[in-house]
Design an enzyme around this catalytic site. Structure first.
Site, PDB file in Angstrom:
ATOM      1  N   LEU A 128     -15.420 -24.602  60.657  1.00 40.93           N
ATOM      2  CA  LEU A 128     -15.141 -23.195  60.911  1.00 40.93           C
ATOM      3  C   LEU A 128     -14.499 -22.606  59.673  1.00 40.93           C
ATOM      4  O   LEU A 128     -13.841 -23.309  58.903  1.00 40.93           O
ATOM      5  CB  LEU A 128     -14.169 -23.032  62.091  1.00 40.93           C
ATOM      6  CG  LEU A 128     -14.678 -23.275  63.512  1.00 40.93           C
ATOM      7  CD1 LEU A 128     -13.513 -23.185  64.493  1.00 40.93           C
ATOM      8  CD2 LEU A 128     -15.754 -22.273  63.887  1.00 40.93           C
ATOM      9  N   ASP A 129     -14.662 -21.293  59.494  1.00 37.82           N
ATOM     10  CA  ASP A 129     -13.966 -20.612  58.405  1.00 37.82           C
ATOM     11  C   ASP A 129     -12.458 -20.838  58.539  1.00 37.82           C
ATOM     12  O   ASP A 129     -11.941 -21.012  59.641  1.00 37.82           O
ATOM     13  CB  ASP A 129     -14.230 -19.104  58.454  1.00 37.82           C
ATOM     14  CG  ASP A 129     -15.660 -18.750  58.095  1.00 37.82           C
ATOM     15  OD1 ASP A 129     -16.381 -19.630  57.605  1.00 37.82           O
ATOM     16  OD2 ASP A 129     -16.038 -17.588  58.326  1.00 37.82           O
ATOM     17  N   ARG A 130     -11.772 -20.792  57.417  1.00 29.88           N
ATOM     18  CA  ARG A 130     -10.323 -21.019  57.425  1.00 29.88           C
ATOM     19  C   ARG A 130      -9.605 -20.101  58.407  1.00 29.88           C
ATOM     20  O   ARG A 130      -8.723 -20.537  59.153  1.00 29.88           O
ATOM     21  CB  ARG A 130      -9.764 -20.815  56.013  1.00 29.88           C
ATOM     22  CG  ARG A 130      -8.247 -20.970  55.939  1.00 29.88           C
ATOM     23  CD  ARG A 130      -7.736 -20.751  54.523  1.00 29.88           C
ATOM     24  NE  ARG A 130      -6.289 -20.899  54.465  1.00 29.88           N
ATOM     25  CZ  ARG A 130      -5.560 -20.728  53.366  1.00 29.88           C
ATOM     26  NH1 ARG A 130      -6.151 -20.398  52.225  1.00 29.88           N
ATOM     27  NH2 ARG A 130      -4.243 -20.887  53.397  1.00 29.88           N
ATOM     28  N   ARG A 228     -19.923 -12.898  60.334  1.00 24.10           N
ATOM     29  CA  ARG A 228     -19.212 -11.843  59.612  1.00 24.10           C
ATOM     30  C   ARG A 228     -20.173 -11.015  58.758  1.00 24.10           C
ATOM     31  O   ARG A 228     -20.081  -9.775  58.708  1.00 24.10           O
ATOM     32  CB  ARG A 228     -18.117 -12.460  58.744  1.00 24.10           C
ATOM     33  CG  ARG A 228     -17.047 -13.194  59.558  1.00 24.10           C
ATOM     34  CD  ARG A 228     -16.247 -14.140  58.696  1.00 24.10           C
ATOM     35  NE  ARG A 228     -15.519 -13.444  57.640  1.00 24.10           N
ATOM     36  CZ  ARG A 228     -15.035 -14.046  56.560  1.00 24.10           C
ATOM     37  NH1 ARG A 228     -15.187 -15.359  56.383  1.00 24.10           N
ATOM     38  NH2 ARG A 228     -14.382 -13.345  55.654  1.00 24.10           N
TER      39      ARG A 228
END
Length: 301
Positions: A128-130, A228
């Site tokens: 997952l993205d940070r 996103r």
């Protein structure tokens, strides 16, 4: 390059000749401008080779052999003898990398489950993205890890996110289909580009709130920053996203509002259909309440 190899894909050619490289790693090296074909940087891993072309590969320095276990709190959503699912908090990096050698999810996993040290990336199957939060799967054996990765590649895993976006998104249900690749100018960003990889994101409106829309989002492909990028491309960036939203959130968010709330997959051992859920983080719940949402009615508590 021999005559028989003419027309072969660049990623397959290099993966066959450099045992330490996978085809996905070749793609990453291309994005980092570490591969040249006759002096030029190829635009895609599927570049077809021609007789006589000179291929140059610059490998990055090796990473540390083994991350250090660290006593970092870990929220385990599900666990059995084959796998576990954790709830990653926003702000935590998944894998150690330059500038983030400690404090990662891998460091935490190695402390709480030392047996994972024998597996690549401590058994993590995806990422997952940070600044995203939510469900992540971890395999306890190499066989289980490969089986789960196959499900991801075949798009058999159902990933569901909650996203708060700017503006009123209509219609209430839809799908965004647009290729995603490296931004032609800002190489650390992704963008909708003509020569990108096919990407598809389905969404359904959960609620219309003050100048925002709460969505349930299902990425049908797994491109970097896909949700996103796709939502920003249709004029409804994720709230709090300073990279693809181009402006700070008016809601006081210190992260972007994207939460992996549910993951569904076939258990590699029992073959049962599994559903793992991660509750909405408190800081995101407060934002929705600020906008007038009833969290109980949306099943977010």
């Amino acid at each position: 390059m021999e005559d028989a190899e003419e027309g072969q894909r660049l990623d397959r050619y290099l993966a066959d000749r450099i045992p330490s490289l996978s085809r996905s790693q070749v793609e990453k090296l291309i994005s980092e401008r570490r591969i040249r074909v006759d002096g030029a940087i190829p635009t895609k891993a599927g570049h077809r080779l021609r007789k006589g072309e000179l291929i140059e590969v610059t490998l990055p320095p090796p990473s540390p052999a083994q991350p250090t276990p660290e006593d970092i709190p870990l929220s385990i959503l599900y666990e059995d003898e084959a796998l576990l699912a954790v709830d990653k908090p926003a702000g935590m990096v998944v894998h150690p990398a330059p500038g983030h050698e400690s404090g990662t999810l891998v460091n935490a996993l190695l402390f709480h489950r030392p047996e994972l040290s024998s597996l690549d990336r401590a058994g993590l199957v995806h990422r997952l993205d940070r600044y995203a939060s939510g469900v992540l799967l971890v395999a306890k054996t190499e066989g289980v890890r490969r089986a789960l990765q196959r499900q991801f590649r075949r798009r058999e895993v159902r990933k569901t996110y909650l996203a708060l976006v700017k503006g009123r998104l209509e219609p209430r249900r839809g799908r965004i289909e647009a290729p995603v690749g490296r931004h032609p100018r800002y190489r650390k960003r992704m963008a909708v580009v003509i020569n990108g990889r096919p990407a598809s994101t389905a969404y359904q409106v959960q609620a219309y709130l003050k100048k925002h829309t709460l969505l349930e989002v299902r990425p049908e492909t797994g491109r970097t920053h896909q949700i996103r990028v796709h939502l920003s491309s249709i004029g409804h960036p994720v709230a709090g996203d300073r990279v693809y939203g181009r402006c700070p959130s008016s809601l006081g968010l210190e992260r972007f509002f994207l939460h992996a709330c549910r993951l569904e997959f076939i258990h590699p051992i029992s073959e049962e259909w599994m559903k793992v859920r991660a509750s909405l983080p408190a800081e995101l719940g407060k934002i929705l309440e600020k906008l007038g949402a009833n969290l109980t009615s949306y099943g977010l508590l």
